[in-house]
Every structure is written in C-alpha cells, then in structure tokens.
Design a protein around this motif. Structure first.
Motif, short mmCIF file in Angstrom:
data_model
loop_
_atom_site.label_atom_id
_atom_site.label_comp_id
_atom_site.label_asym_id
_atom_site.label_seq_id
_atom_site.Cartn_x
_atom_site.Cartn_y
_atom_site.Cartn_z
N CYS A 1 6.99 -1.66 2.13
CA CYS A 1 5.39 -1.58 1.83
C CYS A 1 4.49 -2.30 1.55
CB CYS A 1 5.49 -0.38 0.46
SG CYS A 1 4.14 0.24 -0.29
N THR B 1 2.34 3.75 4.59
CA THR B 1 1.80 2.92 3.48
C THR B 1 0.18 2.67 4.88
OG1 THR B 1 3.20 1.49 2.53
CG2 THR B 1 1.35 0.46 2.20
N ILE C 1 1.20 6.18 -2.92
CA ILE C 1 2.40 6.43 -2.40
C ILE C 1 3.56 6.75 -3.04
CG2 ILE C 1 3.99 5.37 -0.52
CD1 ILE C 1 1.63 4.09 0.74
#
Lengths: 309, 385
Positions: B21, B159, B175
């Motif tokens: 991420c 992301t 997210i």
C-alpha cells in the motif's frame, strides 16, 4: 519483677506486603517500565485507584485471567488516562469517599506527550487531586518502536530511520515536565528506575500533596533501545550521569531540588554507545562527530539549566 | 499522465499488504504522509518513512490522528498528493476531519487497516466492521468512495486507483483494507512507470482575482485553485457557496450538500468497480469485498462441484454501493448472500436494494479471524433449497 523488663522485646518485622503489580506478567525481560510501575504502586500502597492508557504497560499486565494489578484498575483508551482519572476523583468526592485514597493516572511517553497532552493539560488545569505518572521509554514500544515527542535526538526508531539522508530522530525531547510545571501545579518531578529510592520517595511525597501532580519516570526499554536486558539499571543511571536526563523537582513551576551529578559526570558516549538505537553514530566511517557534539550540547545545556554540576 | 520513474520500484517483490500500500502511494506520486502509530497499520507509515527521504517526499509522524488527517488536508491544498493510514480507534478520531476534507473537496487518501472493534477491540486481528463508519462516520450528509483490496497486489494497485479517484472527483478516498491483507505477504509485481496511469489534479486557468474555489454546485467537479500563484481564496468547513465563503441558510445548505452527494451519485457508474463471475443463469449470487472475497472461493467451488448454479460479485469498490446492479440481479436470482466480517453492515444495503424481490442472506462474523468457508458453503446450500 517479671523477666519481660530485662528481656529485650524482639522487634516485630513488618509483614512483607504483596506487590500491587504482581510478578508473572508478560513484560520483556529487563523491562524498565514494569519495574517503574511496580515501584510507583508499592510506594502508593493498596488504597489506590489506577487508570492506564493503551501501551506496553496495559498490554503486558492485563490479559485475563492474568491481570497483575491488585487494585481497582481501568484501561482507558490512548489519550484519556488523565480524563478518566478525573472522573474517578469527581465520583469519589461526590460519594464522600475521597479521603485516604490515591488516584494515579498512568501513561507512556506517546500517550502522555503526544496524543494525551490535551487531556493531561485539562486534568492539571482543573486541579484534580491526582498523581499522573508518565513512564518514559522514549518511543511507541507497543506498536513496534515508533518515535514520540519524548524520543531523544538522533535515536533510531522505525519511523525515524537513520540512513543516507538522516541521522535518526530530528527533534529533541519535548520538555513535558516544564509544560506540566507551567500549569502552576504544586508538584512536578522527574525520576528514573536507575535510582529507585529517589523514585519511591518522590511518589510518597507527591501523594501527600493535595492537587494535581506530574511525575516523569525514565524507564529503559531493552527491546527498543537495543541493549542487553541485564543493563537496564546501568543504562538508566548513565542517562542521568551524562546530563541527558536531569532529575529534579518543581513546585508551582519553580525548580526546587535537583539531583547533582558533580564529579560523577560521564561523557555522553558512555550512555549512547551501549545502545543499538544510537549505533549509527559510532559506525565505521560514520563521521558523526557533528551529531555527537549536538548531543553533548544537550547534556551541557541541562547541566547549566538545572545546576547539575 | 504516467508515473514518475523515480517513484516506482519496478519488479517482482515479496511484500505484505501494508508495504505494498505504501509503495502504491509512492508510485501514485504521493509526496506527503502524516501518520500516527497504530496496529495493524503502522507498517505503511514505516515503509513511507524509509522511502520518502530518498525521493523527496515528506513524512511526518504527528501527535495523534486528528493532526494526521488535518495535515494531509493542508498538504493537499498546498499542492501535493497526500495520504495517511490508521485503524480502529484512529479511524474514529479522523472522522471529524474526514468530513472537513469532504466539505472542502480536498483530494487525499485515507487507509483504514481494519481490526476488530468497537473501542480498542482486537488490535492485532482482522475485522471489516468499520464499513458503515466509513459511510456515515462523520456527521452530516455526504457520499464517500471506499475501495477494498483482497491481496498485497491489490493493495498496491488500489492505492494508485484511490489517488486517481481522489484527484478526479476532488475528494478524500478511503481504502478499507484489513489486518489479514495488511499483514499477508505475497508476490507483488510493480509494473514499469509507463504502464501506471495517473490522474493529475486539474487546476483552474481563471486568472487571479476572478476565480473562486468552486465553479458550480451541480455535482460536477471544479478545478482547484493553485496556491502561491496570486489567488486569494477562502475555504471553510461551514456551509458555503461557490465563492468558498460561509452562507448560513437553508438554500445554501441544500445546494452544498446536494453537490457533495451528486458528485458521487452522478458518476457512480464510473466509480463502481465490481468483479463478477458466473452471474448469467445463477440461482444464487454471493457478494463480498476485501479478504472475505477470497475466503468465499473454496465454498463457491465446492457448491459448483455439486451442480449449484452460484455466481459471485467481488466488490472492489464498496461505496458507493452498486444499487443498480443489485436491484437488477434481485429480479433474476433466487437468493443473494453477503459475506462480511461484521454482523451485517454492507448487507443492510444489499437487503434494501433487494427489497424482497429475492432472498437476502447474511454470513456475518465478529472478526478476529476470517470466515470458515464451510459456513459459506452451508448458506449457499440452504439458499438454493
């Protein structure tokens, strides 16, 4: 004449009181914080209510059925140990049960200096009869060693990694005892597990004073500071003897007593070198002389400011 | 626009979802990260704190989550892509300022690595119980965009996608990953920069002195005003008009909130991303998002082997909810099933859209671990009886 007069009456030894933070909890070996908490609680005695914010101390001492606390004890959230303690104090006063009891709010350096500083300030401002104890192991150890407002200059943490562009933590320790003292509260003290008697005496003294009290206890963390687990006390003493952690008391915002280091003063390297979190300053070809000089200056400033010499 | 080569660690890596991420954010051109340690999200901040100094980004560890969320809003208005990460209690603390981000129409990305709750809950174990908080956790009326990755690879890709959506629709994007995905280590392939498509921020070309921070409150996206180029503009969390100044009356409130809602609703077809499989001719459709969409696979395979006609929808975006699609399917299938690690949150939306047209089943779970696929299989069987 009875013989009792001639016979020396044997002095009865006081029974060994059970520690209020019982052994067998899950702290790492060599944990300075668990020792600090044990000393604080033993000094306070059994008539104590405690609140504790999220952190190592809460995590290692509480899993059911292994709670190590032999007293009423609340885990608050991260930022609010002092606010929860304020509620307890108000409730005890309302019920007329506030005499001869101690209320101690506890937190780590992150929970006190960073996220909890607002609630702490409110507690100090409102004048609650509470002792707040910050166990300062100089980073967020519970979540894996991230920097906090009390992490020392140039220390390695997982969010202040030294490398090509950095020597580690860019900021110096926040002057939290000074901030607490600036509230004009009756008592502020710094202490360390390196000098346990001093710590115990300060807790006892603090609890005799009516009003809000703040204590900051320096507690080495072998895991985060990366030093051998049998060196906790030694490291704690060196922090004081190098001038990096001044030990003092304040009353109503004025420094009233300091622990002098005088001739026992040691160079900062003696404190930094045994710790892995400062290893990068001594690595081969590190060229860290400038950084070391800055740390020497921090010690020098403390010695001058508090008259430790 | 393509990704900047210096930001992209091209190649195959062995990464956990959190590190992936962080890499996704970096590849998307994020240059400001403000964060606060909280399990199980901290690895994102740690990754970024290590990588940013080498590529000219700024990482700041803040004093708490209130400050973290605010700092990324400030950085975004300062002209940089920005993000933060958190979990559970930290997400609660960010809610007020998440709302400020929505109100100011500020692009940025907030990652919630979900753990069990409420309160301190299960810091080290997974949950998906912040889904309704993501939707409604800040006060007031608004729409949100939330994505749910199911693997480290998707954590990287989504992301980037989250940054693209946030720039395109000029709003914070969530997210909603979880501890399982965050701490799961798998192969992550990071493509070359020329294969990473980025949406760049649109700035107004109206000259200083004539421009307002918003164009129309009509559900369309206004270009932002650049700072440091002579624009003297005002933005506020108060109900405002397109000039950005507070207007405290009912008409302004109507326009302002309708705009925030319509911005997402009007573009729902563009935003909603579903991965569907075997829907045609299915008797029962299983819906899930994030880690639960992987956990349901063995159950679906087993049911299929037994001849049950079962289709599946993996919701890559959870919010906005795919109302239209669920309403369509409810007319065609016998039952729809929601698998989620909570006691019925996104399920409520599914049930609402089904509106009695077919059966609605929830396979809930308190979190702490993922579902047992056997429970999912049993519900599928039950549903087609």
């Amino acid at each position: 004449m009875s013989d009792t007069k001639t016979k020396k009456k044997r002095k009865e030894k006081p029974p060994i009181e059970e520690p209020l933070l019982a052994p067998g909890h899950r702290a790492c070996s060599g944990c300075g914080e668990s020792l600090g908490a044990k000393l604080v609680m033993d000094a306070a005695g059994p008539n104590t209510y405690a609140t504790c914010c999220t952190g190592c101390l809460e995590v290692f001492s509480t899993p059911y059925p292994e709670s190590a606390w032999k007293m009423p004890w609340i885990h608050s959230l991260f930022e609010n140990s002092s606010a929860v303690a304020a509620g307890i104090e108000a409730a005890l006063i309302a019920q007329g049960r506030d005499k001869d009891v101690n209320i101690i709010a506890m937190g780590g350096d992150g929970g006190t200096a960073d996220i909890g500083i607002g609630c702490l300030s409110g507690m100090l401002e409102r004048g609650h009869n509470i002792l707040y104890v910050c166990f300062d192991n100089e980073a967020y150890m519970n979540t894996g060693v991230q920097r906090s407002g009390l992490t020392p200059f140039d220390a390695r943490t997982s969010t202040s990694p030294p490398g090509k562009r950095s020597w580690g933590n860019k900021t110096t320790k926040k002057n939290l005892p000074g901030i607490a003292g600036a509230h004009g509260i009756p008592y502020v003290a710094t202490a360390t597990v390196g000098y346990p008697n001093d710590l115990i005496n300060k807790v006892k003294k603090a609890l005799k004073i009516q009003g809000p009290k703040y204590m900051q206890v320096h507690v080495p963390c072998p895991l985060g500071w990366i030093h051998p687990t049998d060196q906790t006390i030694e490291i704690a003493k060196l922090a004081v003897l190098t001038g990096l952690i001044p030990i003092y008391e304040m009353e109503y915002g004025e420094v009233t007593r300091v622990r002098k280091i005088g001739k026992n003063r040691r160079p900062v390297e003696d404190y930094l070198k045994p710790q892995g979190r400062f290893r990068h300053l001594f690595a081969k070809g590190a060229e860290a002389e400038e950084e070391l000089e800055k740390i020497r200056q921090i010690a020098e400033d403390n010695i001058k400011k508090f008259g430790l010499a | 626009m393509k990704a900047d080569p210096q930001n992209v660690l091209v190649g195959a890596h062995y990464l956990d979802g959190n590190h992936a991420c962080g890499e996704g954010g970096i590849a998307a051109g994020c240059k400001f990260f403000a964060g606060y340690p909280i399990t199980p999200s901290t690895e994102i901040a740690e990754r970024v704190s290590r990588r940013f100094p080498l590529i000219g980004g700024v990482f700041v560890q803040m004093e708490d989550e209130l400050a973290s969320m605010n700092a990324i809003l400030g950085a975004s208005w300062g002209g940089k892509k920005s993000m933060t990460c958190t979990s559970g209690p930290g997400f609660s603390l960010m809610m007020e300022n998440f709302g400020l981000g929505l109100m100011l129409e500020t692009p940025c990305v907030l990652v919630n690595v979900q753990r069990g709750g409420p309160s301190t809950g299960l810091p080290t174990l997974p949950g998906q119980a912040d889904m309704m908080q993501a939707r409604w956790g800040s006060h007031g009326d608004y729409e949100v965009i939330a994505l749910a990755p199911d693997s480290p690879q998707e954590s990287f890709e989504l992301t980037i996608h989250a940054f693209n959506l946030s720039e395109k629709y000029r709003m914070p994007v969530l997210i909603m990953t979880d501890e399982c995905v965050g701490h799961m280590t798998e192969k992550v392939v990071i493509p070359p920069p020329e294969e990473i498509e980025l949406v760049e921020r649109k700035y107004s070309d109206v000259p200083p002195g004539e421009a307002w921070p918003y164009m129309e409150f009509d559900g369309e996206v206004s270009p932002m005003l650049p700072v440091g180029e002579g624009h003297k503009f005002h933005i506020t969390g108060l109900t405002h008009d397109i000039r950005g100044y507070p207007v405290i009356n009912s008409e302004a409130q109507h326009l302002n909130t309708r705009h925030l809602i319509d911005k997402v609703k009007k573009h729902a077809d563009d935003i909603i991303w579903l991965e569907e499989k075997d829907i045609d001719g299915a008797d029962v459709v299983v819906m899930a998002y994030g880690i639960s969409s992987r956990v349901m696979q063995p159950a679906i395979a087993k049911a299929k082997k037994e001849g049950i006609k079962v289709g599946q929808i993996k919701m890559v975006t959870v919010w906005p909810f795919p109302e239209k699609r669920v309403k369509e399917l409810a007319e065609k299938v016998k039952a729809m099933i929601m698998v989620e690690m909570n006691w019925g949150q996104v399920y409520l939306e599914m049930e609402r859209c089904i509106a009695g047209k077919c059966e609605a089943h929830l396979i809930g779970h308190g979190g702490g671990t993922v579902h047992n696929p056997e429970d999912i299989y049993n519900t599928i069987k039950e549903a087609v009886k």
